[in-house]
Every structure is written in structure tokens, then in C-alpha cells.
Enzyme design. Structure first.
Site, PDB file in Angstrom:
ATOM      1  N   HIS A  46       0.830  -1.210   0.000  1.00  0.00           N
ATOM      2  CA  HIS A  46       0.000   0.000   0.000  1.00  0.00           C
ATOM      3  C   HIS A  46       0.860   1.255   0.000  1.00  0.00           C
ATOM      4  O   HIS A  46       0.876   2.044   0.964  1.00  0.00           O
ATOM      5  CB  HIS A  46      -0.969  -0.027   1.184  1.00  0.00           C
ATOM      6  CG  HIS A  46      -2.020  -1.071   1.019  1.00  0.00           C
ATOM      7  ND1 HIS A  46      -2.913  -1.077  -0.030  1.00  0.00           N
ATOM      8  CD2 HIS A  46      -2.287  -2.184   1.735  1.00  0.00           C
ATOM      9  CE1 HIS A  46      -3.692  -2.128   0.061  1.00  0.00           C
ATOM     10  NE2 HIS A  46      -3.328  -2.820   1.115  1.00  0.00           N
ATOM     11  N   ASP A 170      -8.855  -4.996   5.764  1.00  0.00           N
ATOM     12  CA  ASP A 170      -9.326  -5.943   4.748  1.00  0.00           C
ATOM     13  C   ASP A 170     -10.329  -6.924   5.336  1.00  0.00           C
ATOM     14  O   ASP A 170     -11.322  -7.265   4.692  1.00  0.00           O
ATOM     15  CB  ASP A 170      -8.135  -6.700   4.138  1.00  0.00           C
ATOM     16  CG  ASP A 170      -7.515  -5.914   3.000  1.00  0.00           C
ATOM     17  OD1 ASP A 170      -8.264  -5.426   2.136  1.00  0.00           O
ATOM     18  OD2 ASP A 170      -6.285  -5.751   2.982  1.00  0.00           O
TER      19      ASP A 170
HETATM   20  C1  3PY Z   1      -5.307  -4.259   6.810  1.00  0.00           C
HETATM   21  O1  3PY Z   1      -5.775  -3.762   7.845  1.00  0.00           O
HETATM   22  O2  3PY Z   1      -5.952  -4.812   5.929  1.00  0.00           O
HETATM   23  C2  3PY Z   1      -3.879  -4.188   6.627  1.00  0.00           C
HETATM   24  O3  3PY Z   1      -3.371  -4.701   5.650  1.00  0.00           O
HETATM   25  C3  3PY Z   1      -3.096  -3.470   7.670  1.00  0.00           C
HETATM   26  O4  3PY Z   1      -1.823  -3.211   7.282  1.00  0.00           O
HETATM   27 MG    MG Z   2      -4.692  -5.514   4.257  1.00  0.00          MG
END
Ligand code: 3PY
Ligand code: MG
Length: 256
Positions: A46, A170
């Protein structure tokens, strides 16, 4: 065998703490790696960093006390091998849904016959001892889907998985919740239960549990729940927060 900064934190029964690195600056990573953090995580998933920029940034950690972890952009042996060849002390592999995917991540960290890593360390000082090269790195996998939670016990049971880093954003999205649900005042019970299930599985397997912490209070709560690898902000957010705070203080002190 983990990097000494991580083993030291865990030996003292405290959580290892470190920031995400999302900017392509050797100066920023070097500065942050000398701030007392136990590790820094270069984020190739990210950010606009890729595994090539991660390799370059790792050089900034040459004399740093903090461990250099890389979150690779996906579970793929070429990417994992490249950052390990560049001297990463550990990898975090995103979106691991079952034991087979966890085993693939581990295999990418090991040479034949145990794994599929190709031999070619290129960072000066890493040496050429196959066993030492394997032993110096740790493989953390991310559980961040309902499927991953369902298979948490099997994932944690895969030999060579050093720990599980939970991705609450996620996982929340996969559960139909807002991405920041885990950090709300009252997180939904289903999400809390899912996270607890993963932490329990790590404890049963005797491996490390990790997650992002939203604040110092959240880090403290997470540490008492058993988390031992906590990220606390990123280079950009740390810079912004401190800059805003300093400007506020200075404006107050210099108002006419
Ligand atoms: C998430 O919260 O999905 C992450 O990948 C955190 O780094
Ligand atoms: Mg993630």
C-alpha cells in the site's frame, strides 16, 4: 531466529513496535530506524514502493538497531526472494487464506530441499552460508479475510510461520463492515470474535500475533490481549502529526 531487536522485545515479554515506511526516502527510513523503534516495515503493498525500492531502502538500515521488515506486494516467491536477497530480516505476506498459501510463503523463504528460494544474496555482509541465510529471516503471514480466519489454526500450524499479522481493514471489508470498524469505540462483535479466534490460534501454535495499532491506548490494549508485533503509524502520518503539533505549539507561544 529473529532479528535481535525483535527477540529482545519478545524476551522482555513486550510487544515489538515499529512504523510503516511508505515513502521512497533513504533519509526517512534511516532516521526512523534510529528512533528507538524495534523494527520498520517497508510497505510494498500500500504505497508506490515496490520490491526494488525496498531493496534500496534496506541499505539505510545498515547500522540501525531496528529490524528491517518488508511487506511484499503479494505472495510470490520471486518478490519474497528478492527482498530477502537484499537483506530484509523478515517478510510480511498479505492475504494468506489457507495452509497451502502459508506454506508457499514459507517455502519462498527457504532454499531447496525445504523450499523454492533461489540462491543469490547480493547484499554485502550477508555471506553465502545457506543455513545462516535461512535462519536469519522470519516469515509472517497476514490473515485478513473470513477464509483466513476460518483456516487460522491450520495456517498457524504451518512449520516455519513465525507469526500472523492481522489486517483489520481488509478483514472488515470482507465482512461487509467499514474498513476502520476495528478502531471504532465499539467494534462489531463478529469482528472482535474473528480477531480473537486468530490470536487464540497463534497462542496455541506458540507463534507471534501482530496487528496495526491505531493509538498508544490501542497498542496497550493489544499488547495485553497478547499481540507482540504492533505497527504504530507510518512515516507520513508521524511527520504530519508532529508537524501539526509543533506548528500549533509555536503559534500559541508566539501569538502577539
Ligand atoms: C489491513 O488492515 O488490511 C492491513 O493490511 C493493515 O496493514
Ligand atoms: Mg490488508
Amino acid at each position: 531466529m529473529s532479528h535481535s531487536a525483535l527477540s529482545k522485545a519478545w524476551g522482555a515479554n513486550r510487544a515489538a513496535i515499529g512504523p510503516w515506511i511508505t515513502t521512497d526516502s533513504e533519509w526517512s527510513i534511516e532516521t526512523l530506524a534510529h528512533c528507538g523503534f524495534d523494527f520498520v516495515v517497508i510497505d510494498c503493498q500500500h504505497s508506490l514502493l515496490d520490491e526494488v525500492s525496498a531493496g534500496r531502502l534496506l541499505k539505510g538500515l545498515a547500522n540501525a538497531p531496528a529490524a528491517g521488515i518488508v511487506r511484499v506486494s503479494r505472495n510470490e516467491p520471486g518478490r519474497i526472494g528478492r527482498v530477502l536477497d537484499a537483506g530484509a530480516d523478515a517478510v510480511i505476506v498479505p492475504l494468506v487464506n489457507d495452509a497451502n498459501e502459508a506454506a508457499a510463503a514459507v517455502a519462498a523463504c527457504h532454499y531447496s530441499p525445504a523450499g523454492v528460494r533461489s540462491f543469490g544474496p547480493f547484499r554485502a555482509g550477508l555471506g553465502f552460508d545457506v543455513k545462516a541465510l535461512e535462519e536469519r529471516v522470519s516469515c509472517f503471514v497476514m490473515i485478513e479475510t473470513r477464509k483466513g480466519v476460518e483456516n487460522a489454526a491450520e495456517i498457524c500450524g504451518v512449520k516455519g510461520v513465525a507469526g500472523v499479522f492481522i489486517g483489520p481493514a481488509d478483514l472488515s471489508v470482507d465482512m461487509g463492515l467499514p474498513p476502520n470498524a476495528a478502531f471504532s469505540d465499539k467494534p462489531p462483535a463478529a469482528l472482535t470474535e474473528a480477531i480473537d479466534k486468530v490470536v487464540k490460534a497463534t497462542k496455541a501454535a506458540g507463534i507471534i500475533a501482530g496487528k496495526p495499532a491505531a493509538s498508544a491506548a490501542d497498542a496497550a490494549r493489544s499488547a495485553s490481549a497478547g499481540f507482540r508485533l504492533l505497527t504504530l503509524g507510518a512515516d507520513r502520518t508521524l511527520l504530519r502529526e508532529r508537524a501539526v503539533q509543533v506548528m500549533k505549539e509555536m503559534t500559541k507561544g508566539t501569538a502577539g
